[in-house]
Design a protein around this motif. Structure first.
Motif, mmCIF file in Angstrom:
data_model
loop_
_atom_site.group_PDB
_atom_site.id
_atom_site.type_symbol
_atom_site.label_atom_id
_atom_site.label_comp_id
_atom_site.label_asym_id
_atom_site.label_seq_id
_atom_site.Cartn_x
_atom_site.Cartn_y
_atom_site.Cartn_z
ATOM 1 N N ARG A 1 62.176 87.101 39.710
ATOM 2 C CA ARG A 1 62.445 87.774 40.977
ATOM 3 C C ARG A 1 62.206 86.823 42.134
ATOM 4 O O ARG A 1 61.405 85.898 42.060
ATOM 5 C CB ARG A 1 61.595 89.027 41.142
ATOM 6 C CG ARG A 1 60.098 88.787 41.234
ATOM 7 C CD ARG A 1 59.324 90.087 41.241
ATOM 8 N NE ARG A 1 57.901 89.846 41.334
ATOM 9 C CZ ARG A 1 57.223 89.744 42.480
ATOM 10 N NH1 ARG A 1 57.874 89.870 43.626
ATOM 11 N NH2 ARG A 1 55.923 89.510 42.487
ATOM 12 N N MET A 2 62.907 87.079 43.214
ATOM 13 C CA MET A 2 62.748 86.282 44.423
ATOM 14 C C MET A 2 61.488 86.738 45.155
ATOM 15 O O MET A 2 61.279 87.927 45.360
ATOM 16 C CB MET A 2 63.974 86.458 45.318
ATOM 17 C CG MET A 2 64.070 85.416 46.428
ATOM 18 S SD MET A 2 63.384 85.990 47.975
ATOM 19 C CE MET A 2 64.698 87.063 48.520
ATOM 20 N N MET A 3 60.624 85.792 45.530
ATOM 21 C CA MET A 3 59.352 86.153 46.158
ATOM 22 C C MET A 3 58.997 85.229 47.323
ATOM 23 O O MET A 3 57.827 85.019 47.631
ATOM 24 C CB MET A 3 58.225 86.154 45.126
ATOM 25 C CG MET A 3 58.034 84.863 44.359
ATOM 26 S SD MET A 3 56.671 84.963 43.160
ATOM 27 C CE MET A 3 55.262 85.147 44.253
ATOM 28 N N ALA B 1 72.298 83.062 48.671
ATOM 29 C CA ALA B 1 72.568 83.627 50.002
ATOM 30 C C ALA B 1 73.628 84.718 49.932
ATOM 31 O O ALA B 1 73.554 85.714 50.660
ATOM 32 C CB ALA B 1 72.999 82.516 50.952
ATOM 33 N N GLY B 2 74.614 84.559 49.051
ATOM 34 C CA GLY B 2 75.663 85.557 48.928
ATOM 35 C C GLY B 2 75.297 86.742 48.064
ATOM 36 O O GLY B 2 75.866 87.830 48.205
ATOM 37 N N ARG B 3 74.301 86.574 47.185
ATOM 38 C CA ARG B 3 73.971 87.609 46.209
ATOM 39 C C ARG B 3 72.742 88.432 46.585
ATOM 40 O O ARG B 3 72.651 89.627 46.263
ATOM 41 C CB ARG B 3 73.753 86.946 44.845
ATOM 42 C CG ARG B 3 73.421 87.882 43.707
ATOM 43 C CD ARG B 3 73.415 87.128 42.386
ATOM 44 N NE ARG B 3 72.457 86.035 42.368
ATOM 45 C CZ ARG B 3 71.174 86.159 42.023
ATOM 46 N NH1 ARG B 3 70.699 87.346 41.681
ATOM 47 N NH2 ARG B 3 70.379 85.114 42.020
ATOM 48 N N LEU B 4 71.773 87.825 47.278
ATOM 49 C CA LEU B 4 70.494 88.478 47.566
ATOM 50 C C LEU B 4 70.442 88.905 49.029
ATOM 51 O O LEU B 4 70.557 88.075 49.931
ATOM 52 C CB LEU B 4 69.334 87.527 47.257
ATOM 53 C CG LEU B 4 69.254 87.047 45.793
ATOM 54 C CD1 LEU B 4 68.223 85.945 45.655
ATOM 55 C CD2 LEU B 4 68.928 88.207 44.863
ATOM 56 N N ASP B 5 70.247 90.191 49.258
ATOM 57 C CA ASP B 5 70.287 90.723 50.621
ATOM 58 C C ASP B 5 69.195 90.154 51.510
ATOM 59 O O ASP B 5 69.408 89.946 52.710
ATOM 60 C CB ASP B 5 70.162 92.254 50.590
ATOM 61 C CG ASP B 5 71.380 92.920 49.969
ATOM 62 O OD1 ASP B 5 72.451 92.274 49.966
ATOM 63 O OD2 ASP B 5 71.256 94.063 49.491
ATOM 64 N N ASP B 6 68.004 89.918 50.951
ATOM 65 C CA ASP B 6 66.890 89.457 51.776
ATOM 66 C C ASP B 6 66.642 87.956 51.649
ATOM 67 O O ASP B 6 65.554 87.466 51.965
ATOM 68 C CB ASP B 6 65.615 90.233 51.442
ATOM 69 C CG ASP B 6 65.279 90.211 49.956
ATOM 70 O OD1 ASP B 6 66.120 89.728 49.166
ATOM 71 O OD2 ASP B 6 64.179 90.672 49.588
#
Length: 214
Positions: free
Chosen positions: A16-18, A47-52
Motif C-alpha cells: 500500500r502507498m503510505m 500519479a494516474g492510478r492513485l487518487d492521493d
C-alpha cells in the motif's frame, strides 16, 4: 539527524502507498537534517492510478512547511519516472552534487553530496546521502569511490555526516571509512556496533549507518 529508506513511499512488498504516513512520522522525528533513500522523483503510472498520490516530487512533498531546503539526486531512470536519494534540511543548502557510483548495470547507485550553511559555524557542513549495493564487492568499490571523492573535494577537517542505507549485512563497511576519512559511526560509540534497523517493525539487521566527523 535521521536516515530513512522510504521505499518509494510504499509499505513492505509494495502492498500500500503510505507516503502521507511517512511524512507524519518524519515530522514527529523532527530531525534538522533527514537523509532519505529510494525517493520517488516522478512516477507517471502511480500519479494516474492513485487518487492521493502527491502532485510534487516526494522530497518536496515531505519537506513542505517543515524543512526549508531540500535536494534530490536522481539515480534510477525509467520510461515512466525516476527515483534516487534526497536530503531535507532546516538550514540552507548551498550546493548539491550527485556522484554516480554505479558498478552493476542493473543496480544504479549515487552519492548525494550537499553543503549546508549552519548558523554560527565557521565552515559549511558537508552531508552525503548514500544507498550502497546489495553485493559486497560493489559496496567496497563504492565506499572507496566515496572516500576518494571526499578526499579530493573537502578540506581534511571539514565537518561531515555520511548517512544512509549501506546494505551492510555483515558489518564490514565501517572500518574502510574510519581509516580513510577519520569518521566514526554514531551508534557504535554507545553500544559497540551500529544500531539494528531492518526490518523496521522488528529490527534484526544493521543495514543503516550515520558516520560523523567534526
Amino acid at each position: 539527524v535521521a536516515t530513512y529508506n522510504i521505499h518509494k513511499g510504499f509499505s513492505q512488498f509494495n502492498r500500500r502507498m503510505m507516503v502521507h504516513e511517512l511524512r507524519e512520522r518524519l515530522r514527529e522525528l523532527a530531525p534538522d537534517i533527514a537523509f532519505l533513500q529510494e525517493v520517488q522523483g516522478l512516477h507517471l503510472k502511480h500519479a494516474g492510478r492513485l487518487d492521493d498520490w502527491p502532485a510534487q516530487p516526494q522530497h518536496e512533498f515531505l519537506a513542505a512547511a517543515h524543512w526549508d531546503s531540500s535536494a534530490y539526486g536522481r539515480n534510477v531512470l525509467y520510461d515512466h519516472g525516476h527515483h534516487g536519494n534526497a536530503i531535507l534540511s532546516r538550514y540552507p543548502i548551498l550546493h548539491s552534487h550527485n556522484q554516480d557510483v554505479t558498478h552493476l548495470r542493473f543496480e544504479r547507485r549515487g552519492l548525494l553530496h550537499c553543503m549546508i550553511d549552519i548558523s554560527g559555524w565557521d565552515s559549511p557542513l558537508h552531508c552525503v546521502c548514500v544507498h550502497l549495493s546489495l553485493l559486497g564487492l560493489s559496496r567496497r568499490r563504492q565506499m572507496d569511490e566515496l572516500a576518494a571523492y571526499l578526499d579530493a573535494t573537502l578540506p581534511a577537517r571539514a565537518p561531515l555526516i555520511i548517512a544512509g542505507d549501506f546494505n551492510d549485512w555483515n558489518n564490514r563497511a565501517g572500518q574502510r571509512l574510519v581509516e580513510r576519512l577519520g569518521v566514526h559511526e554514531a551508534f557504535s560509540g554507545m553500544v559497540g556496533q551500529p544500531a539494528r534497523s531492518f526490518p523496521s517493525n522488528l529490527p534484526m539487521l544493521r543495514l543503516d549507518r550515520i558516520y560523523i566527523r567534526g
